[in-house]
Design an enzyme around this catalytic site. Structure first.
Site, PDB file in Angstrom:
ATOM      1  N   HIS A 436     -19.465 144.706  82.617  1.00  0.00           N
ATOM      2  CA  HIS A 436     -18.232 143.640  83.085  1.00  0.00           C
ATOM      3  C   HIS A 436     -18.946 142.391  83.296  1.00  0.00           C
ATOM      4  CE1 HIS A 436     -14.561 141.981  84.996  1.00  0.00           C
ATOM      5  NE2 HIS A 436     -15.488 141.182  85.769  1.00  0.00           N
ATOM      6  N   ASP A 483     -17.059 153.767  81.884  1.00  0.00           N
ATOM      7  CA  ASP A 483     -17.886 152.747  81.284  1.00  0.00           C
ATOM      8  C   ASP A 483     -16.626 151.722  80.523  1.00  0.00           C
ATOM      9  OD1 ASP A 483     -19.748 150.884  80.040  1.00  0.00           O
ATOM     10  OD2 ASP A 483     -20.648 152.402  78.639  1.00  0.00           O
ATOM     11  N   GLU A 492     -19.705 146.103  86.815  1.00  0.00           N
ATOM     12  CA  GLU A 492     -20.181 144.661  87.246  1.00  0.00           C
ATOM     13  C   GLU A 492     -21.430 145.005  87.836  1.00  0.00           C
ATOM     14  OE1 GLU A 492     -17.860 142.063  89.281  1.00  0.00           O
ATOM     15  OE2 GLU A 492     -18.996 140.341  88.553  1.00  0.00           O
TER      16      GLU A 492
END
Ligand SMILES: *[C@@H]1O[C@H](CO)[C@@H](O)[C@H](O)[C@H]1NC(C)=O
Ligand SMILES: *[C@@H]1O[C@H](CO)[C@@H](O)[C@H](O)[C@H]1NC(C)=O
Ligand SMILES: *[C@@H]1O[C@H](CO)[C@@H](O)[C@H](O)[C@H]1NC(C)=O
Ligand SMILES: *[C@@H]1O[C@H](CO)[C@@H](O)[C@H](O)[C@H]1NC(C)=O
Length: 540
Positions: A436, A483, A492
């Site tokens: 992310h 994922d 993230e």
């Protein structure tokens, strides 16, 4: 919780070497036995001695075997594993740079970005360009950036020979808080005016955190006297501001004040900082008793400050008047270390062995990495002060138990987990591919509009750019991991998370005796323990 873990004040020397203690009691019993036998027969005496000798040998062998089996209990990784992971993990910081990049930034898909930060008409803060983005969006948080920098400095200071050149060109720059929830574009393409959150007198925690970052950096850069003094100057100003804006009702900034004060003491040797942190500590009963005691993170610094002050006590024993608080911290940090052991059940663990320091909430890895750093460091402090271990209630643990805990958590992060997944991008065979991260998820030179970029976020394809070294948020409370780019709870990365990982890897990648015992104390003038004042004369 603390009451359960409360330690008895113990006589260290008695427990310090259990095998010697046991051996002594063996011999004592034997002597009594021997005397009686001698009266009976000389021949029997010799046999008795031999018998005792054999018993002692057996006892020793058994103890050695026990020690060895314990040592073997945790399957160790080759030491290079941690060095390689360290080099990979450091690359993440290059991907997070904001502002104008140096010539050799070494991340092909990154370029200058947000150089206009703060430069809007009428701005009082025109110099906000630079610094680091905190995570996958383009927010620069001073609070988190400062903590990350302090962690990196701390690891460099402690293990000088290990990594002195790893962060030499990091910039300590003031960034700003912004909110960027809507846009999904490369930071390089940001052309909107960014919002800066300014705080006036309501942020003693931020000021103290920044003071800690500058003070710890001044120790890292101590050879550059001018720069180092400049950092100290800034740290003092920030700390003064933090103290003056500290509202007595808000105890939430207390740990930052402690943390910043300790670093300022180490950076300056000014004993008034030691006085302040040892008095502050006495004044505050909170934190220590909470369910989060022992959880060291960008938001709670207590355990870090306690460990730093325990270092002072172990190596310099400053004595009265700080001794009382230092001993309290020493006991508390011992309890923190106990709480990391599975047998204490203070924190849950996943089946795969990951400690749940944030109670099953997302992003567990950064907490585990910080704890791994503290545990490895404490074991090095104990070793360097010839202390074989520490007690948890009636049990005494040797220092390798701490290292084993530390390795177990880092090894989990590096791939020894039920997913067989390394949570550090670019390390190992399998790692997250859909991190992310705005910059990593959009191809270079692909300029999108705020909303136009969403297709890159929603895409199930792998990121076009590999964000090397990024440690992602991590698995859920059951070792599960998805994922997927849209779920930042899994994928993230953050500055603070990587900083804790780096610190732990620095501690684990060196040799056992790599600790720089005295470097951190170099600003502190020789301490002569002061005797407590004599009791007041008795008056009838
Ligand atoms: C980029 O790589 C070069 C060569 O390996 C190295 O000397 C330099 O320090 C690196 N720069 C950064 C910012 O990591
Ligand atoms: C441990 O897990 C149990 C069951 O999920 C939960 O009820 C408890 O609150 C957790 N304990 C801690 C300290 O997080
Ligand atoms: C991880 O590896 C082990 C042993 O090689 C294997 O048994 C297990 O199925 C693997 N798990 C996953 C999720 O791939
Ligand atoms: C991430 O975790 C938070 C806190 O547990 C939760 O509220 C949120 O729904 C999660 N986000 C996603 C996308 O699952």
């Amino acid at each position: 919780m603390r009451r359960e873990l409360e330690m008895q004040e113990m006589d260290w020397t008695a427990l310090a070497n259990p095998s010697e203690e046991m051996q002594r009691s063996w011999l004592l019993q034997s002597t009594t036995l021997t005397m009686k036998t001698y009266v009976q027969k000389k021949k029997t005496y010799i046999w008795t001695l031999a018998f005792i000798g054999v018993l002692v040998v057996i006892a020793f062998t058994m103890m050695t075997i026990r020690a060895l089996t314990h040592l073997d209990h945790y399957q160790q990784q080759p030491p290079e594993t941690y060095s390689i992971a360290l080099h990979t993990g450091l690359k993440f910081f290059n991907s997070q740079r904001s502002g104008r990049l140096p010539e050799e930034n070494n991340v092909t898909w990154r370029g200058d970005s947000c150089i206009q930060d703060g430069k809007y008409p009428g701005s009082s803060y025109p110099h906000l360009s630079g610094g680091y983005y905190d995570g996958g969006n383009a927010i620069k948080s001073n609070f988190k950036m400062s903590f990350a920098m302090t962690m990196l400095s701390w690891s460099v200071i402690e293990y000088h020979s290990n990594s002195a050149d790893t962060i030499h060109d990091m910039v300590f720059q003031v960034g700003h808080e912004g909110t960027e929830r809507y846009c999904w574009i490369r930071p390089e393409d940001i052309d909107y005016q960014r919002h800066a959150d300014i705080c006036f007198s309501e942020c003693p925690d931020l000021a103290a955190e920044m003071a800690a970052a500058l003070a710890s950096a001044s120790i890292v850069f101590s050879k550059n006297v001018v720069y180092s003094q400049k950092l100290i100057h800034g740290a003092r100003i920030l700390y003064k501001y933090a103290e003056s804006s500290m509202n007595t009702d808000t105890s939430s900034s207390w740990d930052e004040l402690l943390w910043g004060g300790v670093w300022l003491y180490y950076a300056t040797g000014d004993v008034s900082f030691l006085d302040r942190v040892t008095t502050l500590a006495l004044a505050d009963p909170s934190g220590v008793f909470s369910r989060d005691s022992g959880v060291f993170s960008w938001n709670t610094k207590l355990a870090g400050a306690q460990l730093l002050l325990t270092r002072l006590r172990l190596f310099l024993s400053p004595g009265y008047p700080s001794e009382e608080v230092l001993r309290k911290f020493y006991n508390q940090i011992g309890n923190v270390m106990c709480s990391y052991l599975p047998s204490f059940n203070k924190f849950n663990r996943t089946k795969g062995g990951l400690i749940q320091l944030n109670h099953g909430d997302p992003q567990p890895l950064q907490y585990a990495a910080n704890a791994a750093f503290l545990a490895a460091l404490y074991s090095d402090y104990l070793d360097a002060s010839d202390t074989p271990g520490w007690s948890c209630g009636p049990n005494f643990y040797l220092t390798y138990v701490l290292r084993d805990f530390s390795r177990s958590q880092i090894d989990y992060i590096l791939g020894k987990n039920p997913q067989n997944m390394s949570y550090v991008v670019g390390f190992g065979e399998r790692y997250p591919k859909r991190v992310h991260h705005r910059g990593a998820s959009i191809p270079k030179n692909r300029k999108e509009s705020c909303k136009g970029g969403w297709k890159w976020r929603e895409s199930s394809k792998e990121n076009p750019n590999v964000i090397e070294g990024a440690m992602v948020a991590g698995p859920d409370g059951h070792d599960g991991f998805h994922d997927v780019r849209t779920n930042s709870n899994y994928t993230e990365p953050t500055l603070t998370g990587n900083a804790g990982l780096i610190a732990a890897l620095v501690a684990l990648s060196g040799q056992k005796d790599n600790l720089d015992k005295n470097g951190i104390f170099s600003a502190i003038p020789p301490l002569f323990p002061v005797a407590p004042p004599p009791p007041a004369p008795w008056t009838p």
